[in-house]
Scaffold this motif. Structure first.
Motif, PDB file in Angstrom:
ATOM      1  N   ILE A   1      34.615  27.274 -23.295  1.00 41.67           N
ATOM      2  CA  ILE A   1      33.511  27.310 -22.335  1.00 41.67           C
ATOM      3  C   ILE A   1      32.154  27.278 -23.032  1.00 41.67           C
ATOM      4  CG2 ILE A   1      32.449  28.626 -20.447  1.00 41.67           C
ATOM      5  CD1 ILE A   1      35.207  29.937 -20.010  1.00 41.67           C
ATOM      6  N   PHE A   2      32.066  27.874 -24.217  1.00 45.03           N
ATOM      7  CA  PHE A   2      30.764  28.087 -24.854  1.00 45.03           C
ATOM      8  C   PHE A   2      29.887  26.831 -24.970  1.00 45.03           C
ATOM      9  CE2 PHE A   2      28.021  28.345 -28.627  1.00 45.03           C
ATOM     10  CZ  PHE A   2      27.192  29.379 -28.207  1.00 45.03           C
ATOM     11  N   PRO A   3      30.412  25.667 -25.383  1.00 45.46           N
ATOM     12  CA  PRO A   3      29.534  24.483 -25.524  1.00 45.46           C
ATOM     13  C   PRO A   3      28.826  24.105 -24.225  1.00 45.46           C
ATOM     14  CG  PRO A   3      31.649  24.098 -26.580  1.00 45.46           C
ATOM     15  CD  PRO A   3      31.786  25.365 -25.805  1.00 45.46           C
ATOM     16  N   PHE A   4      29.417  24.464 -23.086  1.00 43.72           N
ATOM     17  CA  PHE A   4      28.838  24.073 -21.807  1.00 43.72           C
ATOM     18  C   PHE A   4      27.835  25.090 -21.268  1.00 43.72           C
ATOM     19  CE2 PHE A   4      32.945  21.938 -22.144  1.00 43.72           C
ATOM     20  CZ  PHE A   4      32.506  20.617 -22.042  1.00 43.72           C
ATOM     21  N   THR A   5      27.545  26.121 -22.067  1.00 47.07           N
ATOM     22  CA  THR A   5      26.492  27.075 -21.681  1.00 47.07           C
ATOM     23  C   THR A   5      25.105  26.561 -22.061  1.00 47.07           C
ATOM     24  OG1 THR A   5      26.620  28.304 -23.781  1.00 47.07           O
ATOM     25  CG2 THR A   5      28.083  29.010 -21.986  1.00 47.07           C
ATOM     26  N   VAL A   6      25.054  25.492 -22.858  1.00 43.86           N
ATOM     27  CA  VAL A   6      23.782  24.892 -23.265  1.00 43.86           C
ATOM     28  C   VAL A   6      23.229  24.061 -22.106  1.00 43.86           C
ATOM     29  CG1 VAL A   6      22.656  23.391 -24.956  1.00 43.86           C
ATOM     30  CG2 VAL A   6      24.609  24.811 -25.633  1.00 43.86           C
ATOM     31  N   PRO A   7      21.933  24.190 -21.777  1.00 41.19           N
ATOM     32  CA  PRO A   7      21.385  23.484 -20.601  1.00 41.19           C
ATOM     33  C   PRO A   7      21.568  21.973 -20.601  1.00 41.19           C
ATOM     34  CG  PRO A   7      19.865  25.184 -21.323  1.00 41.19           C
ATOM     35  CD  PRO A   7      20.963  25.126 -22.351  1.00 41.19           C
ATOM     36  N   ASN A   8      21.537  21.338 -21.787  1.00 39.93           N
ATOM     37  CA  ASN A   8      21.687  19.874 -21.820  1.00 39.93           C
ATOM     38  C   ASN A   8      23.099  19.440 -22.207  1.00 39.93           C
ATOM     39  OD1 ASN A   8      21.562  20.622 -24.480  1.00 39.93           O
ATOM     40  ND2 ASN A   8      20.329  18.869 -25.124  1.00 39.93           N
ATOM     41  N   ALA A   9      24.081  20.328 -22.021  1.00 37.37           N
ATOM     42  CA  ALA A   9      25.470  19.959 -22.338  1.00 37.37           C
ATOM     43  C   ALA A   9      25.949  18.821 -21.459  1.00 37.37           C
ATOM     44  CB  ALA A   9      26.377  21.177 -22.173  1.00 37.37           C
ATOM     45  N   ALA A  10      25.575  18.840 -20.178  1.00 32.06           N
ATOM     46  CA  ALA A  10      26.037  17.789 -19.256  1.00 32.06           C
ATOM     47  C   ALA A  10      25.489  16.430 -19.648  1.00 32.06           C
ATOM     48  CB  ALA A  10      25.639  18.141 -17.828  1.00 32.06           C
ATOM     49  N   THR A  11      24.210  16.363 -19.975  1.00 31.02           N
ATOM     50  CA  THR A  11      23.629  15.078 -20.371  1.00 31.02           C
ATOM     51  C   THR A  11      24.191  14.617 -21.708  1.00 31.02           C
ATOM     52  OG1 THR A  11      21.711  16.190 -21.387  1.00 31.02           O
ATOM     53  CG2 THR A  11      21.484  15.470 -19.092  1.00 31.02           C
ATOM     54  N   GLY A  12      24.470  15.557 -22.601  1.00 30.64           N
ATOM     55  CA  GLY A  12      25.089  15.198 -23.876  1.00 30.64           C
ATOM     56  C   GLY A  12      26.478  14.611 -23.677  1.00 30.64           C
ATOM     57  N   THR A  13      27.219  15.169 -22.724  1.00 35.92           N
ATOM     58  CA  THR A  13      28.551  14.639 -22.410  1.00 35.92           C
ATOM     59  C   THR A  13      28.451  13.214 -21.897  1.00 35.92           C
ATOM     60  OG1 THR A  13      29.318  16.880 -21.862  1.00 35.92           O
ATOM     61  CG2 THR A  13      30.642  15.036 -21.060  1.00 35.92           C
ATOM     62  N   LEU A  14      27.473  12.947 -21.011  1.00 33.69           N
ATOM     63  CA  LEU A  14      27.318  11.601 -20.465  1.00 33.69           C
ATOM     64  C   LEU A  14      26.881  10.601 -21.531  1.00 33.69           C
ATOM     65  CD1 LEU A  14      27.295   9.599 -18.157  1.00 33.69           C
ATOM     66  CD2 LEU A  14      24.990  10.378 -17.553  1.00 33.69           C
ATOM     67  N   THR A  15      25.891  10.952 -22.356  1.00 35.27           N
ATOM     68  CA  THR A  15      25.441  10.007 -23.384  1.00 35.27           C
ATOM     69  C   THR A  15      26.553   9.714 -24.386  1.00 35.27           C
ATOM     70  OG1 THR A  15      24.464  11.832 -24.663  1.00 35.27           O
ATOM     71  CG2 THR A  15      22.993  10.603 -23.210  1.00 35.27           C
ATOM     72  N   ALA A  16      27.387  10.721 -24.676  1.00 38.47           N
ATOM     73  CA  ALA A  16      28.517  10.498 -25.595  1.00 38.47           C
ATOM     74  C   ALA A  16      29.508   9.499 -24.992  1.00 38.47           C
ATOM     75  CB  ALA A  16      29.206  11.819 -25.901  1.00 38.47           C
ATOM     76  N   LYS A  17      29.788   9.642 -23.709  1.00 35.71           N
ATOM     77  CA  LYS A  17      30.715   8.720 -23.050  1.00 35.71           C
ATOM     78  C   LYS A  17      30.130   7.306 -22.962  1.00 35.71           C
ATOM     79  CE  LYS A  17      33.945  11.716 -22.247  1.00 35.71           C
ATOM     80  NZ  LYS A  17      35.191  11.679 -23.071  1.00 35.71           N
ATOM     81  N   LEU A  18      28.800   7.216 -22.794  1.00 34.21           N
ATOM     82  CA  LEU A  18      28.162   5.900 -22.697  1.00 34.21           C
ATOM     83  C   LEU A  18      27.918   5.281 -24.070  1.00 34.21           C
ATOM     84  CD1 LEU A  18      25.476   6.544 -19.905  1.00 34.21           C
ATOM     85  CD2 LEU A  18      27.747   5.528 -19.660  1.00 34.21           C
TER      86      LEU A  18
END
Length: 350
Positions: A122-139
């Motif tokens: 869970i810890f990596p997703f406590t960072v505020p920009n974790a969601a955008t980082g996940t999307l940019t990684a997928k793109l």
């Protein structure tokens, strides 16, 4: 100066009930037959349209919301090879509650099991920009990765593209609403603006030349942007009391001063407020005095309710839908607000 255009939309949000299921310009998957919140079953069935289970099984809900809207947006872009432009493409996203749900879950795991046994998943997703980082990684893109709050990301991106800081930007807003967030973080009087909803919306915004070079569709043009903040302390952080009259007047005056060519072209205004609110009446009086008595007004918040970080996006999509369906509607002024007393105006054209 080069034109800035919106080329694609991806919608995964329960508040966009004015959209029709067969709208050709966007993927709309979430709002049909869904209540205020998106269930785990609906979330999983939609994320698996784009990614295999093994890639998403450990990703938190809010990142999945953003992934679905972002990948849906890419799906509507056509055949552009993102990898060939990865240094020139990025993401700008707005959120009100961000990673609050994952942070709470991580803290609870630490309280229950001891800090040494707190969940590392869970810890990596406590960072505020974790969601955008996940999307940019997928793109697979390496440009801007910026998460903001209390500001219109459409306008932020408009300025970045005008300054030639990027060639294209995925511009998003996303929020997850849990019962805990509702109880602790959302004052009851915020629902003065209607019911609440959750989800994510993503636009792809680029320059006219980049769109032409890469055969990217162009849905509409952004002609102008202006924003202002409440200057007094009589209104609260959550805007549940509204936007100051002076802020609306100042923002519109500045818009017309900085973009004088739009004044005689605006035929419609998309209000930031529901039609029955006192703010809507004030907004209408101010704008008619500045733009003319013949200006028509629409009130999408009567339909969407409170969409939090997606206030800007919902109103823009409503305006675009209106442009498509009304041959007499060419240039629209779209108003919206964000937490912290931020009021913004975007001018759209066919």
């Amino acid at each position: 100066m080069e034109s800035i255009v919106v080329s694609s939309l991806g919608v995964f949000h329960t508040g966009m009930k004015f959209l029709e299921k067969n709208e050709a310009y966007t993927s709309v998957t979430a709002y049909q037959n869904i209540e205020k919140l998106i269930s785990e079953e609906v979330l999983e069935s939609n994320i698996l349209r784009y990614l295999p289970h093994e890639e998403v099984r450990r990703i938190d809900k809010i990142s999945k919301l953003l992934l679905i809207s972002g990948l849906s947006c890419v799906e509507n872009l056509g055949g552009i090879a993102l990898s060939e432009h990865k240094e020139d493409l990025g993401i700008v996203a707005n959120t009100v509650f961000g990673s609050m749900s994952s942070s709470e879950e991580f803290i609870n795991s630490a309280l229950s099991n001891g800090i040494k046994n707190a969940s590392p998943i869970i810890f990596p997703f406590t960072v505020p920009n974790a969601a955008t980082g996940t999307l940019t990684a997928k793109l697979g893109i390496n440009g801007f990765n910026t998460t903001i709050s209390g500001y219109n990301p459409i306008g932020y991106s408009f300025d970045l593209l005008k300054l030639k800081r990027a060639k294209g930007l995925f511009v998003s807003a996303f929020d997850e609403i849990t019962e805990r967030i509702k109880a602790v973080s959302i004052p009851e009087n915020l629902f003065y603006y209607g019911d609440y909803s959750e989800g994510a919306i993503t636009f792809f915004i680029t320059t006219d030349s980049f769109a032409k070079e890469n055969n990217i569709p162009k849905l509409f043009e952004i002609l102008a942007f202006e924003s202002s903040y409440n200057q007094n302390d009589k209104f609260t952080f959550d805007n549940s009391e509204g936007i100051e009259d002076e802020t609306i007047t100042y923002n519109t005056t500045e818009l017309l001063k900085n973009y004088p060519f739009v004044k005689g072209r605006i035929s419609h205004v998309i209000s930031a407020f529901p039609s029955w609110s006192k703010e809507a009446k004030i907004e209408e009086n101010i704008l008619k005095s500045l733009l003319g008595e013949s200006i028509a007004f629409d009130y999408p918040k009567d339909i969407t309710g409170e969409t939090f970080s997606n206030n800007n996006f919902g109103n823009v999509i409503y305006a675009f839908s209106k442009i498509l369906k009304n041959p007499n509607c060419d240039v629209i002024l779209v108003n919206s607000y964000d937490v912290g007393g931020h009021f913004s105006s975007v001018v759209l054209s066919k």
